[in-house]
Design a protein around this motif. Structure first.
Motif, PDB file in Angstrom:
ATOM      1  N   ALA A   1      15.201   5.317  38.571  1.00 19.62           N
ATOM      2  CA  ALA A   1      15.420   5.918  37.253  1.00 19.62           C
ATOM      3  C   ALA A   1      16.369   5.061  36.419  1.00 19.62           C
ATOM      4  CB  ALA A   1      15.979   7.333  37.409  1.00 19.62           C
ATOM      5  N   VAL A   2      17.411   4.538  37.059  1.00 26.29           N
ATOM      6  CA  VAL A   2      18.357   3.665  36.349  1.00 26.29           C
ATOM      7  C   VAL A   2      17.638   2.422  35.826  1.00 26.29           C
ATOM      8  CG1 VAL A   2      20.341   2.134  36.670  1.00 26.29           C
ATOM      9  CG2 VAL A   2      20.417   4.467  37.557  1.00 26.29           C
ATOM     10  N   GLY A   3      16.700   1.905  36.610  1.00 27.19           N
ATOM     11  CA  GLY A   3      15.962   0.716  36.198  1.00 27.19           C
ATOM     12  C   GLY A   3      15.132   0.915  34.941  1.00 27.19           C
ATOM     13  N   LEU A   4      14.885   2.164  34.569  1.00 29.44           N
ATOM     14  CA  LEU A   4      14.106   2.455  33.356  1.00 29.44           C
ATOM     15  C   LEU A   4      14.953   2.427  32.092  1.00 29.44           C
ATOM     16  CD1 LEU A   4      11.919   5.430  34.686  1.00 29.44           C
ATOM     17  CD2 LEU A   4      11.273   3.018  34.475  1.00 29.44           C
ATOM     18  N   LEU A   5      16.274   2.343  32.239  1.00 27.11           N
ATOM     19  CA  LEU A   5      17.149   2.309  31.067  1.00 27.11           C
ATOM     20  C   LEU A   5      16.871   1.044  30.263  1.00 27.11           C
ATOM     21  CD1 LEU A   5      20.508   3.497  32.711  1.00 27.11           C
ATOM     22  CD2 LEU A   5      18.924   4.849  31.327  1.00 27.11           C
ATOM     23  N   PRO A   6      16.576   1.177  28.976  1.00 23.18           N
ATOM     24  CA  PRO A   6      16.148   0.008  28.187  1.00 23.18           C
ATOM     25  C   PRO A   6      17.241  -1.022  27.947  1.00 23.18           C
ATOM     26  CG  PRO A   6      16.442   1.933  26.779  1.00 23.18           C
ATOM     27  CD  PRO A   6      16.583   2.421  28.182  1.00 23.18           C
ATOM     28  N   PHE A   7      18.512  -0.614  27.993  1.00 25.06           N
ATOM     29  CA  PHE A   7      19.607  -1.531  27.666  1.00 25.06           C
ATOM     30  C   PHE A   7      20.106  -2.300  28.882  1.00 25.06           C
ATOM     31  CE2 PHE A   7      21.342   2.698  28.507  1.00 25.06           C
ATOM     32  CZ  PHE A   7      22.264   2.429  29.511  1.00 25.06           C
ATOM     33  N   LEU A   8      19.514  -2.067  30.052  1.00 25.81           N
ATOM     34  CA  LEU A   8      20.012  -2.664  31.289  1.00 25.81           C
ATOM     35  C   LEU A   8      19.343  -4.018  31.540  1.00 25.81           C
ATOM     36  CD1 LEU A   8      22.136  -1.370  33.139  1.00 25.81           C
ATOM     37  CD2 LEU A   8      20.303  -0.755  34.705  1.00 25.81           C
ATOM     38  N   ASP A   9      20.162  -5.039  31.816  1.00 22.69           N
ATOM     39  CA  ASP A   9      19.635  -6.358  32.172  1.00 22.69           C
ATOM     40  C   ASP A   9      18.840  -6.263  33.473  1.00 22.69           C
ATOM     41  OD1 ASP A   9      19.933  -9.477  31.765  1.00 22.69           O
ATOM     42  OD2 ASP A   9      20.351  -9.075  33.880  1.00 22.69           O
ATOM     43  N   SER A  10      17.794  -7.048  33.603  1.00 21.24           N
ATOM     44  CA  SER A  10      16.907  -6.947  34.773  1.00 21.24           C
ATOM     45  C   SER A  10      17.634  -7.263  36.077  1.00 21.24           C
ATOM     46  CB  SER A  10      15.704  -7.884  34.600  1.00 21.24           C
ATOM     47  OG  SER A  10      16.141  -9.228  34.459  1.00 21.24           O
ATOM     48  N   SER A  11      18.529  -8.255  36.073  1.00 21.60           N
ATOM     49  CA  SER A  11      19.258  -8.594  37.297  1.00 21.60           C
ATOM     50  C   SER A  11      20.243  -7.500  37.673  1.00 21.60           C
ATOM     51  CB  SER A  11      19.987  -9.926  37.129  1.00 21.60           C
ATOM     52  OG  SER A  11      20.920  -9.864  36.060  1.00 21.60           O
ATOM     53  N   VAL A  12      20.856  -6.867  36.668  1.00 22.18           N
ATOM     54  CA  VAL A  12      21.763  -5.741  36.924  1.00 22.18           C
ATOM     55  C   VAL A  12      20.979  -4.561  37.489  1.00 22.18           C
ATOM     56  CG1 VAL A  12      23.301  -4.046  35.852  1.00 22.18           C
ATOM     57  CG2 VAL A  12      23.425  -6.447  35.164  1.00 22.18           C
ATOM     58  N   ALA A  13      19.820  -4.287  36.903  1.00 20.49           N
ATOM     59  CA  ALA A  13      18.980  -3.185  37.385  1.00 20.49           C
ATOM     60  C   ALA A  13      18.544  -3.430  38.824  1.00 20.49           C
ATOM     61  CB  ALA A  13      17.754  -3.033  36.481  1.00 20.49           C
ATOM     62  N   MET A  14      18.217  -4.688  39.162  1.00 18.60           N
ATOM     63  CA  MET A  14      17.821  -5.004  40.528  1.00 18.60           C
ATOM     64  C   MET A  14      18.984  -4.795  41.491  1.00 18.60           C
ATOM     65  SD  MET A  14      16.025  -8.473  42.042  1.00 18.60           S
ATOM     66  CE  MET A  14      17.374  -9.558  41.576  1.00 18.60           C
ATOM     67  N   GLY A  15      20.192  -5.180  41.083  1.00 25.36           N
ATOM     68  CA  GLY A  15      21.363  -4.981  41.931  1.00 25.36           C
ATOM     69  C   GLY A  15      21.661  -3.517  42.172  1.00 25.36           C
ATOM     70  N   ILE A  16      21.523  -2.696  41.135  1.00 26.56           N
ATOM     71  CA  ILE A  16      21.767  -1.263  41.288  1.00 26.56           C
ATOM     72  C   ILE A  16      20.700  -0.631  42.173  1.00 26.56           C
ATOM     73  CG2 ILE A  16      21.814   0.940  40.032  1.00 26.56           C
ATOM     74  CD1 ILE A  16      23.179  -0.577  37.732  1.00 26.56           C
ATOM     75  N   LEU A  17      19.449  -1.047  42.011  1.00 24.83           N
ATOM     76  CA  LEU A  17      18.388  -0.533  42.866  1.00 24.83           C
ATOM     77  C   LEU A  17      18.637  -0.926  44.320  1.00 24.83           C
ATOM     78  CD1 LEU A  17      15.729   0.900  43.344  1.00 24.83           C
ATOM     79  CD2 LEU A  17      14.522  -1.184  42.650  1.00 24.83           C
ATOM     80  N   PHE A  18      19.045  -2.163  44.561  1.00 22.53           N
ATOM     81  CA  PHE A  18      19.355  -2.592  45.922  1.00 22.53           C
ATOM     82  C   PHE A  18      20.484  -1.748  46.513  1.00 22.53           C
ATOM     83  CE2 PHE A  18      22.014  -5.322  48.712  1.00 22.53           C
ATOM     84  CZ  PHE A  18      21.134  -5.424  49.770  1.00 22.53           C
ATOM     85  N   LEU A  19      21.503  -1.489  45.712  1.00 21.73           N
ATOM     86  CA  LEU A  19      22.607  -0.631  46.150  1.00 21.73           C
ATOM     87  C   LEU A  19      22.114   0.711  46.660  1.00 21.73           C
ATOM     88  CD1 LEU A  19      25.477   0.855  45.953  1.00 21.73           C
ATOM     89  CD2 LEU A  19      24.999   1.014  43.509  1.00 21.73           C
ATOM     90  N   THR A  20      21.154   1.306  45.959  1.00 19.32           N
ATOM     91  CA  THR A  20      20.678   2.643  46.325  1.00 19.32           C
ATOM     92  C   THR A  20      19.811   2.642  47.583  1.00 19.32           C
ATOM     93  OG1 THR A  20      18.698   2.480  44.910  1.00 19.32           O
ATOM     94  CG2 THR A  20      20.703   3.354  43.902  1.00 19.32           C
ATOM     95  N   LEU A  21      19.384   1.474  48.044  1.00 16.33           N
ATOM     96  CA  LEU A  21      18.516   1.389  49.225  1.00 16.33           C
ATOM     97  C   LEU A  21      19.287   1.175  50.523  1.00 16.33           C
ATOM     98  CD1 LEU A  21      15.727  -0.957  47.763  1.00 16.33           C
ATOM     99  CD2 LEU A  21      15.925   1.533  47.574  1.00 16.33           C
TER     100      LEU A  21
END
Length: 336
Positions: free
Chosen positions: A85-105
């Motif tokens: 869901a965080v990765g869908l935020l339009p203002f989030l950089d792709s590398s930041v979104a990937m890092g947050i997704l990795f954190l949640t896994l």
């Protein structure tokens, strides 16, 4: 002063490695040597994890299955959904979104989950089982989730990743666990040495990862706004999972002690497992950006959960003191 502010000294060391890599990144042939040392550190780290895991903890874990299932659901279902869901935020950089997704896994922590559960007067035995199960399951589940949700979408080959995971994570872990009857007692006595090896290997992985990322232009891609965004998203994510674990524990009818286990084991993510896993699962230049959110989240979870654990512990002591007809301080003195 750091203790009063709930700031982990180890986090400062990690930030020091980031700063050192930013100023003096390892390059050329030295980077190859540093990478080999970091890989060796990962092997040693997971060998030690395997040797530390009590077989009794594995057997005991099956007895309180509803609690452990709830912790696992928070760790490997709810968290990843929030990460997507965080990765869908339009203002989030792709590398930041990937890092947050990795954190949640990632799996839950072990030491801090158990320590906070004990401080809050929760079910320590159940916390040991849940945290141990989470880390054991993470060796299998986290790489699969990363392959499905992150690296698989990038079209990267999974064969090499599977072989790397098997040789660097799984085999050392299994070997350490099989050798536990021989070396387990010695490892238990060498706590200071084991902590130095544990933390030292992670510091080395962080330094080599950020060195490679800096050489590839990390700080030209990650701005101060991105760092502030990571902090804000991490804070919201932590608040959500703490609230969800509290609600879920009551809905499932758990006792107070078990609700504490669910909250502290189900809301944490392991830096000790996450950093070496990132080093194995991602290309070297990606690792620095991938683990940034994990470092932010790790410090936040320690600070917030320390405050919660103290408050829960005081409340539990007050209830028992009232039942015993004495003051809280007198009750604590009797307990000691």
């Amino acid at each position: 002063m750091l203790a009063r502010l709930n700031i982990d000294t180890y986090i400062l060391l990690l930030l020091g490695m980031v700063a050192l890599a930013s100023v003096l990144p390892v390059r050329g042939g030295a980077s190859v040597v540093a990478g080999l040392l970091a890989d060796a550190g990962i092997v040693v780290l997971f060998f030690m994890h395997g040797a530390r895991l009590s077989r009794q903890a594995v057997l005991d874990g099956a007895r309180h299955w509803r609690l452990h299932a709830a912790v696992a659901a928070m760790t490997y279902v709810v968290f990843p959904v929030l990460g997507l869901a965080v990765g869908l935020l339009p203002f989030l950089d792709s590398s930041v979104a990937m890092g947050i997704l990795f954190l949640t896994l990632l799996p839950s922590t072990v030491q801090s989950s158990i320590a906070f559960t004990a401080m809050a007067r929760g079910n320590v035995a159940a916390a040991v089982c849940s945290a141990s199960f989470s880390n054991l399951a993470g060796i299998f589940i986290t790489p699969i989730l990363v392959a499905v949700l992150i690296t698989g979408k990038q079209g990267e080959s999974s064969t090499e990743a599977v072989a790397t995971i098997a040789f660097q994570l799984l085999l050392p872990f299994v070997a350490g666990h099989l050798l536990r009857p021989v070396i387990g007692a010695w490892i238990a006595r060498q706590k200071q040495l084991m902590m130095m090896v544990d933390r030292g290997s992670i510091l080395l992985v962080v330094y080599t990862a950020f060195s490679a990322a800096v050489v590839q232009g990390l700080w030209s891609r990650i701005s101060s706004v991105d760092l502030a965004t990571i902090l804000a998203v991490s804070a919201v994510l932590l608040a959500l999972v703490l609230s969800l674990t509290a609600v879920l524990g009551r809905w499932l009818g758990f006792s107070r002690e078990d609700r504490i286990v669910l909250q502290f084991c189900g809301s944490k993510k392991s830096l000790a497992s996450g950093v070496p896993m990132a080093g194995v699962l991602f290309a070297t230049p990606q690792v620095g950006a991938v683990i940034l959110p994990l470092m932010f989240f790790h410090q936040l979870q320690l600070m917030v959960c320390a405050v919660l654990a103290r408050r829960y512990g005081v409340e539990a002591d007050r209830v028992k003191a009232d039942a015993a007809g004495v003051g809280v301080e007198a009750f604590r003195g009797q307990a000691v």
